[in-house]
Scaffold this active site. Structure first.
Site, PDB file in Angstrom:
ATOM      1  N   ASN A  29     -23.097 -45.414 -31.740  1.00 47.77           N
ATOM      2  CA  ASN A  29     -23.146 -44.320 -30.694  1.00 47.77           C
ATOM      3  C   ASN A  29     -24.179 -45.194 -29.588  1.00 47.77           C
ATOM      4  OD1 ASN A  29     -23.834 -42.089 -29.129  1.00 47.77           O
ATOM      5  ND2 ASN A  29     -23.991 -41.052 -30.899  1.00 47.77           N
ATOM      6  N   GLN A  73     -23.435 -32.313 -45.150  1.00 54.31           N
ATOM      7  CA  GLN A  73     -24.821 -32.310 -45.645  1.00 54.31           C
ATOM      8  C   GLN A  73     -24.958 -33.325 -46.627  1.00 54.31           C
ATOM      9  OE1 GLN A  73     -23.765 -28.480 -46.489  1.00 54.31           O
ATOM     10  NE2 GLN A  73     -25.789 -27.571 -45.241  1.00 54.31           N
ATOM     11  N   GLY A  79     -29.437 -30.277 -46.804  1.00 50.23           N
ATOM     12  CA  GLY A  79     -28.724 -28.820 -47.353  1.00 50.23           C
ATOM     13  C   GLY A  79     -27.668 -29.002 -48.647  1.00 50.23           C
ATOM     14  N   GLN A  80     -27.266 -30.370 -48.844  1.00 50.98           N
ATOM     15  CA  GLN A  80     -26.333 -30.704 -49.984  1.00 50.98           C
ATOM     16  C   GLN A  80     -26.464 -30.142 -51.399  1.00 50.98           C
ATOM     17  OE1 GLN A  80     -25.550 -34.599 -51.319  1.00 50.98           O
ATOM     18  NE2 GLN A  80     -23.594 -34.228 -51.164  1.00 50.98           N
ATOM     19  N   HIS A  84     -21.732 -34.256 -54.310  1.00 49.51           N
ATOM     20  CA  HIS A  84     -20.398 -35.077 -54.217  1.00 49.51           C
ATOM     21  C   HIS A  84     -20.117 -34.998 -52.844  1.00 49.51           C
ATOM     22  CE1 HIS A  84     -16.042 -35.563 -55.800  1.00 49.51           C
ATOM     23  NE2 HIS A  84     -16.094 -36.111 -54.590  1.00 49.51           N
ATOM     24  N   HIS A  86     -18.925 -34.423 -49.302  1.00 47.19           N
ATOM     25  CA  HIS A  86     -17.794 -33.610 -48.857  1.00 47.19           C
ATOM     26  C   HIS A  86     -17.934 -33.305 -47.242  1.00 47.19           C
ATOM     27  CE1 HIS A  86     -20.708 -30.957 -50.628  1.00 47.19           C
ATOM     28  NE2 HIS A  86     -20.475 -29.998 -49.815  1.00 47.19           N
ATOM     29  N   HIS A  88     -17.667 -30.454 -44.478  1.00 45.59           N
ATOM     30  CA  HIS A  88     -17.333 -28.940 -43.928  1.00 45.59           C
ATOM     31  C   HIS A  88     -16.564 -28.992 -42.639  1.00 45.59           C
ATOM     32  CE1 HIS A  88     -20.033 -27.242 -46.976  1.00 45.59           C
ATOM     33  NE2 HIS A  88     -20.589 -28.410 -46.752  1.00 45.59           N
TER      34      HIS A  88
END
Length: 164
Positions: A29, A73, A79-80, A84, A86, A88
C-alpha cells in the site's frame, strides 16, 4: 515477481505486486494505515465488488446488495473468536446499520462470537441420550436452522456451477 504491467485503478503497480494468482494480486500500500497494510484485488481493473465477474465475485449479485464489507479478524485482540483464519464477506445495503461502521461492532459483539457459541454448545450436557438442538445464546437475533443454512449453501453452490 511482477513481470507484466499491472494496474491498481489508474496507477501502474507492477513492481509493487508481491503475489498473484490467475485472477488476483496482492500489492503493498502506498499509504498504509499501519505497517503491513496491503491490498488484495482482482488483476482486472474493476471499480466495485459487484462489477467483478461471477468467477471473481458472487455474494453481492445473489443477495441484490449495493456493497460489501470484507473483513478478517486476525487474533483475539482483533475480535477473532474461532482460531482458524477466515474472511467475512458481508453483503451491505444503504442504512443496514445506523452507522456504516457499526458492522465492526456487531462482528465483535457476543452476537458475532461464534467461538463462544461453539464452546457453550460443547459444554451442554446430553439429555436423555440426545444432544439439545443448537441454540444461539443471543437474545438479539434468532438462529437459522440447519436446513436454512444448507439451503443457502446449495443455492450458492448452484450459482457457482452456473459460471463454471
Amino acid at each position: 515477481m511482477a513481470t507484466s504491467e499491472l494496474f491498481f485503478g489508474p496507477f501502474k503497480v507492477s513492481t509493487q505486486v508481491f503475489y498473484k494468482t490467475r485472477l488476483s494480486m496482492a500489492v503493498v500500500n502506498i499509504k498504509p494505515i499501519l505497517p503491513g497494510h496491503v491490498l488484495v484485488c482482482p488483476q482486472r481493473v474493476v471499480a466495485r465488488y459487484r462489477d467483478m465477474t461471477s468467477e471473481e465475485a458472487l455474494i453481492e449479485r445473489v443477495y441484490g446488495t449495493t456493497g460489501a464489507t470484507i473483513a478478517i479478524q486476525d487474533g483475539g485482540s482483533a475480535g477473532q473468536s474461532v482460531p482458524h483464519v477466515h474472511t467475512h464477506i458481508i453483503p451491505r445495503k444503504i442504512n443496514d446499520f445506523e452507522s456504516i461502521d457499526d458492522v465492526y461492532t456487531k462482528l465483535e459483539s457476543d452476537e458475532g462470537n461464534v467461538g463462544q457459541f461453539l464452546e457453550i454448545q460443547r459444554q451442554r450436557k446430553i439429555v436423555e441420550g440426545q444432544k439439545k438442538e443448537l441454540i444461539v445464546e443471543s437474545l438479539m437475533r434468532d438462529p437459522r436452522s440447519m436446513a436454512e443454512m444448507e439451503s443457502e449453501a446449495k443455492m450458492l453452490a448452484a450459482e457457482i456451477e452456473k459460471v463454471e
